[in-house]
Design a protein around this motif. Sequence first.
Motif, PDB file in Angstrom:
ATOM      1  N   CYS A 295      83.967  27.855  84.485  1.00  0.00           N
ATOM      2  CA  CYS A 295      85.403  28.584  84.034  1.00  0.00           C
ATOM      3  C   CYS A 295      85.327  29.872  83.912  1.00  0.00           C
ATOM      4  O   CYS A 295      84.236  30.426  83.142  1.00  0.00           O
ATOM      5  CB  CYS A 295      85.697  27.864  82.712  1.00  0.00           C
ATOM      6  SG  CYS A 295      86.173  25.873  83.230  1.00  0.00           S
TER       7      CYS A 295
ATOM      8  N   THR B 106      90.752  33.730  90.715  1.00  0.00           N
ATOM      9  CA  THR B 106      91.759  33.469  89.478  1.00  0.00           C
ATOM     10  C   THR B 106      92.523  34.500  89.266  1.00  0.00           C
ATOM     11  O   THR B 106      92.342  35.638  89.312  1.00  0.00           O
ATOM     12  CB  THR B 106      91.042  32.961  88.289  1.00  0.00           C
ATOM     13  OG1 THR B 106      91.979  32.278  87.490  1.00  0.00           O
ATOM     14  CG2 THR B 106      90.264  33.946  87.499  1.00  0.00           C
TER      15      THR B 106
ATOM     16  N   ARG C 158      95.928  28.112  78.958  1.00  0.00           N
ATOM     17  CA  ARG C 158      95.303  28.175  80.283  1.00  0.00           C
ATOM     18  C   ARG C 158      93.637  27.806  80.122  1.00  0.00           C
ATOM     19  O   ARG C 158      93.193  27.023  81.022  1.00  0.00           O
ATOM     20  CB  ARG C 158      95.269  29.658  80.484  1.00  0.00           C
ATOM     21  CG  ARG C 158      94.506  30.138  81.706  1.00  0.00           C
ATOM     22  CD  ARG C 158      94.902  31.580  81.921  1.00  0.00           C
ATOM     23  NE  ARG C 158      96.407  31.714  82.434  1.00  0.00           N
ATOM     24  CZ  ARG C 158      97.015  32.476  81.996  1.00  0.00           C
ATOM     25  NH1 ARG C 158      96.502  33.553  81.239  1.00  0.00           N
ATOM     26  NH2 ARG C 158      98.349  32.788  82.523  1.00  0.00           N
TER      27      ARG C 158
ATOM     28  N   ARG D 240      93.718  24.107  79.995  1.00  0.00           N
ATOM     29  CA  ARG D 240      93.914  23.423  81.482  1.00  0.00           C
ATOM     30  C   ARG D 240      92.669  23.322  82.297  1.00  0.00           C
ATOM     31  O   ARG D 240      92.212  22.500  83.133  1.00  0.00           O
ATOM     32  CB  ARG D 240      94.753  24.290  82.018  1.00  0.00           C
ATOM     33  CG  ARG D 240      95.554  23.517  83.154  1.00  0.00           C
ATOM     34  CD  ARG D 240      96.679  24.376  83.728  1.00  0.00           C
ATOM     35  NE  ARG D 240      97.237  23.965  85.235  1.00  0.00           N
ATOM     36  CZ  ARG D 240      97.606  24.788  86.052  1.00  0.00           C
ATOM     37  NH1 ARG D 240      98.127  25.872  85.685  1.00  0.00           N
ATOM     38  NH2 ARG D 240      98.132  24.124  86.849  1.00  0.00           N
ATOM     39  N   MET D 241      91.942  24.655  82.159  1.00  0.00           N
ATOM     40  CA  MET D 241      90.809  24.962  82.947  1.00  0.00           C
ATOM     41  C   MET D 241      89.731  24.144  82.611  1.00  0.00           C
ATOM     42  O   MET D 241      88.847  23.625  83.419  1.00  0.00           O
ATOM     43  CB  MET D 241      90.629  26.453  82.987  1.00  0.00           C
ATOM     44  CG  MET D 241      91.529  27.391  83.657  1.00  0.00           C
ATOM     45  SD  MET D 241      90.790  29.151  83.338  1.00  0.00           S
ATOM     46  CE  MET D 241      91.868  29.817  84.615  1.00  0.00           C
TER      47      MET D 241
ATOM     48  N   GLU E 183      93.042  29.753  88.204  1.00  0.00           N
ATOM     49  CA  GLU E 183      94.517  29.329  88.281  1.00  0.00           C
ATOM     50  C   GLU E 183      95.024  30.723  89.027  1.00  0.00           C
ATOM     51  O   GLU E 183      95.111  31.817  89.045  1.00  0.00           O
ATOM     52  CB  GLU E 183      95.116  29.784  86.768  1.00  0.00           C
ATOM     53  CG  GLU E 183      96.553  29.284  86.769  1.00  0.00           C
ATOM     54  CD  GLU E 183      97.196  29.665  85.583  1.00  0.00           C
ATOM     55  OE1 GLU E 183      96.639  28.933  84.279  1.00  0.00           O
ATOM     56  OE2 GLU E 183      98.061  30.485  85.407  1.00  0.00           O
TER      57      GLU E 183
ATOM     58  N   GLY F 187      99.811  29.818  89.575  1.00  0.00           N
ATOM     59  CA  GLY F 187     100.065  28.599  88.942  1.00  0.00           C
ATOM     60  C   GLY F 187      99.259  27.393  89.288  1.00  0.00           C
ATOM     61  O   GLY F 187      99.593  26.402  88.369  1.00  0.00           O
ATOM     62  N   GLU F 188      98.593  27.258  90.322  1.00  0.00           N
ATOM     63  CA  GLU F 188      97.975  26.271  90.380  1.00  0.00           C
ATOM     64  C   GLU F 188      96.219  26.249  90.270  1.00  0.00           C
ATOM     65  O   GLU F 188      95.651  27.320  90.582  1.00  0.00           O
ATOM     66  CB  GLU F 188      98.123  25.695  91.917  1.00  0.00           C
ATOM     67  CG  GLU F 188      99.718  25.611  92.512  1.00  0.00           C
ATOM     68  CD  GLU F 188     100.304  24.345  91.639  1.00  0.00           C
ATOM     69  OE1 GLU F 188      99.580  23.611  91.263  1.00  0.00           O
ATOM     70  OE2 GLU F 188     101.494  24.746  91.479  1.00  0.00           O
ATOM     71  N   ILE F 189      95.798  25.112  90.072  1.00  0.00           N
ATOM     72  CA  ILE F 189      94.356  25.149  89.893  1.00  0.00           C
ATOM     73  C   ILE F 189      93.833  25.490  91.228  1.00  0.00           C
ATOM     74  O   ILE F 189      93.951  24.905  92.335  1.00  0.00           O
ATOM     75  CB  ILE F 189      93.997  23.622  89.300  1.00  0.00           C
ATOM     76  CG1 ILE F 189      94.133  23.723  87.978  1.00  0.00           C
ATOM     77  CG2 ILE F 189      92.122  23.584  89.468  1.00  0.00           C
ATOM     78  CD1 ILE F 189      93.638  24.597  86.726  1.00  0.00           C
TER      79      ILE F 189
ATOM     80  N   LYS G 129     105.350  32.473  91.327  1.00  0.00           N
ATOM     81  CA  LYS G 129     104.035  32.286  91.794  1.00  0.00           C
ATOM     82  C   LYS G 129     103.459  34.017  91.836  1.00  0.00           C
ATOM     83  O   LYS G 129     102.729  34.274  92.836  1.00  0.00           O
ATOM     84  CB  LYS G 129     103.824  31.905  93.121  1.00  0.00           C
ATOM     85  CG  LYS G 129     104.029  30.331  93.015  1.00  0.00           C
ATOM     86  CD  LYS G 129     103.794  29.654  94.424  1.00  0.00           C
ATOM     87  CE  LYS G 129     103.799  28.207  94.246  1.00  0.00           C
ATOM     88  NZ  LYS G 129     103.101  27.496  93.329  1.00  0.00           N
TER      89      LYS G 129
END
Lengths: 322, 322, 322, 322
Positions: A124, A135, A267, A270-271, A290, A293-295, C292
């Motif tokens: 991470c 990221t 964030r 989420r990670m 990220e 907005g997406e992993i 995005k």
Amino acid sequence: MKKIAVFTSGGDAPGMNACIRAVVRTAIHKGHEAIGIFRGYQGMIEGDFQPMYPYSVSNIIQLGGTILRSARSKDFRTPEGRAKAYANLKANDIDGIVAIGGDGTFTGARIFMEEYPDIKMVGCPGTIDNDLFGTDYTIGYDTAINTAMQAIDNIKDTANAHDRLFFVEVMGRDAGFIAMSVGLATGAEAVLVPESKTDIQQLIHTLNTNYTNKKNSSIVVVAEGDDAGGAFKIAEEVQKHCPYETKVTILGHLQRGGRPTCMERVRASRMGVAAVQALLDGKSGVMIGEVKGEIAYTPFSQAIKHHNAINPMMLGMVDILS
Amino acid sequence: MKKIAVFTSGGDAPGMNACIRAVVRTAIHKGHEAIGIFRGYQGMIEGDFQPMYPYSVSNIIQLGGTILRSARSKDFRTPEGRAKAYANLKANDIDGIVAIGGDGTFTGARIFMEEYPDIKMVGCPGTIDNDLFGTDYTIGYDTAINTAMQAIDNIKDTANAHDRLFFVEVMGRDAGFIAMSVGLATGAEAVLVPESKTDIQQLIHTLNTNYTNKKNSSIVVVAEGDDAGGAFKIAEEVQKHCPYETKVTILGHLQRGGRPTCMERVRASRMGVAAVQALLDGKSGVMIGEVKGEIAYTPFSQAIKHHNAINPMMLGMVDILS
Amino acid sequence: MKKIAVFTSGGDAPGMNACIRAVVRTAIHKGHEAIGIFRGYQGMIEGDFQPMYPYSVSNIIQLGGTILRSARSKDFRTPEGRAKAYANLKANDIDGIVAIGGDGTFTGARIFMEEYPDIKMVGCPGTIDNDLFGTDYTIGYDTAINTAMQAIDNIKDTANAHDRLFFVEVMGRDAGFIAMSVGLATGAEAVLVPESKTDIQQLIHTLNTNYTNKKNSSIVVVAEGDDAGGAFKIAEEVQKHCPYETKVTILGHLQRGGRPTCMERVRASRMGVAAVQALLDGKSGVMIGEVKGEIAYTPFSQAIKHHNAINPMMLGMVDILS
Amino acid sequence: MKKIAVFTSGGDAPGMNACIRAVVRTAIHKGHEAIGIFRGYQGMIEGDFQPMYPYSVSNIIQLGGTILRSARSKDFRTPEGRAKAYANLKANDIDGIVAIGGDGTFTGARIFMEEYPDIKMVGCPGTIDNDLFGTDYTIGYDTAINTAMQAIDNIKDTANAHDRLFFVEVMGRDAGFIAMSVGLATGAEAVLVPESKTDIQQLIHTLNTNYTNKKNSSIVVVAEGDDAGGAFKIAEEVQKHCPYETKVTILGHLQRGGRPTCMERVRASRMGVAAVQALLDGKSGVMIGEVKGEIAYTPFSQAIKHHNAINPMMLGMVDILS
């Protein structure tokens, strides 16, 4: 997967604790045991492990720093050190690891995984500098820019009261993200970043024009790693050709700590969830990111080598808006 | 009294705006006209005056810095400069002035009043250093200690994460009040102030004992004006004899600005009201202070010469509590 | 394009001032005149216009609220009102407008533009609720979640000290974004949002399980617009079946103001620049958004009708992490 | 003295942790053992004791709430409950206690000490309301006024943007100290406190005059315990006779928590040191206070019965400055 361990390494960053919490609770929620490794790779070598339970990470989401602590490890750069680390992990039935850190952390992870591929590792991005590829935002960045901004807001009060020109140096050895964001957010006259060549003559010209136009204060934000040297050196050069009274402030380590912002905590959480999920999905050797907005998952080798570029529109905005 | 003017001088301090607001609104409430003098004594010489109305000071109570701005004035040190200032004041029917500032401000006021006794002057103590005799708290001090404390709280996150020893230098050229308060408030291992002789050997001994006792981080707060030199010099000396990794942060100008605290705004307002009341009561040549919770009046000459002493119990508390 | 005007409308949001500043300075930088319209559509009808210069927007980037103020306008809902507004705009040579606001603002804009297509209008999403389609983040949202989070962090201190269950209601009439972010960021036990059906029985079950597991405090974050009613109603229902001592706090209007965060100021500035650029590129009838990470343009009609969906993964995270 | 115990009771207040830390470290520094009693009198009855070491209170000085937690205890109101508490204390060799709390805490202490005079008790004033006689400032007050002020600063942004009148209710059931300080600090139009009779007609008159004078926003701060009823009731009454759009916000529990201010931490530490010193000097049945900057000792019976009066000059200042 038997046990999932988590550690922090490199410079501490706000949000690391939120990420640790997410790793521990997700691992347990998914039916696995969680282990905390203290003091990064050094603790891995010394067997500084502790089982983690849901309550072990209660009330840490709002804290800066890292409850697992961090340390540099010379020993981990040696095959013997890594062998000891491996032996400790095996002895503790750890076969999955979440590593929270930056460049150095993932460099170490990459070497370790080549030697001991039966240990799965997912990273991470924990660093305030936002300088990892893979990221859009690293853990710590959003908090650091707010902390630095608050400090410069304060300095601006004084700049406005006294016809002064302040050079403020912010963190960012290789990357100008912090400087760019806080420069825009504080209405700085100029932002000097490693990513673009600094033209001192142009800077002096701009500042003198401001002075003539009766603009009675100015802030110049300098990234630590700017090519023209640090804030002290640049200020000295500018002072020779500029009527403002010039002052320098190096924000330094106060940018690193502090309560994580809301976005940071979300964030980082989420990670952490995604990292455990990635391990359980059989992924290894990748950094969670990220992106738009997406992993996203980026191999350690790429995350380390490349750098995010600063949006050139941002650099242009400084000139339009200041 | 015809018109009452107000100005700020010397380093800016949070709460100055709250004080300006109180002076303006009290003067008007009592039936007088209010004038703002910009850029301190220099503005007085240049006639940089502006009538102030209740709305001129709307929405400033929460702002750091000073809307009247500040400046150094070499001209005011000359009889010619002061003569011009006097002429401007007379031409504008100003016969009462509230001067918000520190040592230098009141020194100037004292000389001016000897030459032109028909202008009445009352001072309000505006400086973050808390180094004026005749008041327990200066305007700016309460905010500055909170700002510095917040910065050190942040640094402590990093110190805790990394087994590090931080030397943090705070403002206070002649007085250790800021250092003492933030040192106590952040649990610093040691606080080095100008008021007491710094014993580097003793400091090294304390820090080494901490290290042996597995205390994994330490903060030493150093007042700018400490007799052992600045934070850099002391850190260098300590590093030679101490196993901690040592870091230095100079907080600098970020301590000066920022939103005033609640107590600051109340205190600054109260002093502003009292200053106008004092002028109307015929007082002149005195600085308003808050002593043991009550408004006090101290002649400029005394306010400048003497210093408040740090409560020795406070110094003792650092040793007991760290 | 002759003159470019800017106004704010609807509820104020932090970052509006940063956006106004960007619009004004970009317009002037591109060679146009800038006009501020005060009090939204009502000011447009009343001709409450003021020319804006670069210095008109100095030192506002850090302020909450809006220097152009806001107001509801019943008159603008009538053809007569809109005709007056049009006449004022024409009389002032305004042919491009940046409208900063939310749903109501863009609804008004759409009707106005159908009637008077020679006035070009571009919108910037200014609302703390994050409930506009066409942008990942609205201006005000990032600050509001930090403000609400800070308040709940405080409440959690008390919850932890006293075995208490707190229901905290946050803003969000139609959207649960604020609730979701602050719920995750404060480690809330449950987050109740309009986007998903609230199951009170399930909630009671969760809270009772926590109690049995000796979890000694709990926070439930409720979005204003949750289908199960406000926080008071839900708390009353839960209290009947739950051993915790229950308390309710409605955060209310304090979520709206305050200093914008760093990301807020950067985002609002970027949108302001993009809005002027869009007008100059001949665009009209669109809302600027950030999707995005990139600037996006969404017709007013779509921005109003649709809603952003909450990421279902976020809802799942509350259960895993709490 | 064998062992010195410390507990917190009543509503939590920021600074309690700083006080606990000071009690523990001072007791140990003076050669005694320290015991933490959890959950106040209830924990005393249940024997919820824990030995405390210097490191037990590491890194708590900056935390709101109380690590020793708090609880109401019905049992302690019965002779049987108190007998159990006494037995537990004796069984643990505790003969000195520092009680941190408010009215209820000291009432309980007084009764207990009459029955069991061999246990020495000293109190520290821990309550945000500042309503104890015998101290100028209670632990928690300085932080609470800053938290409330920050919330009202935010609300003022919205009030200014919209021509609105906000009634903001702050804590203070019997005392108007919080209301008075934050009212002055936020430039409120009026401050309604329990200590003075509220004249609604006069209030309406003032607000209408403001409206006529084009003052476009107003804040009225209402103490919880004001004689005219809470903020909702007063707002309803005012709305009938006033053209402003009226809004109400009850700040509620968010005022209680949060990081203690610098002055709070210093004051709480100082009182904790003084409390242990008082026990060692043989004092008992007294509350530690800070009166005119000096440590003072007030018998529990007096601390409870009397109230501090609000400085009437403060009430007058609202009228002059708003």
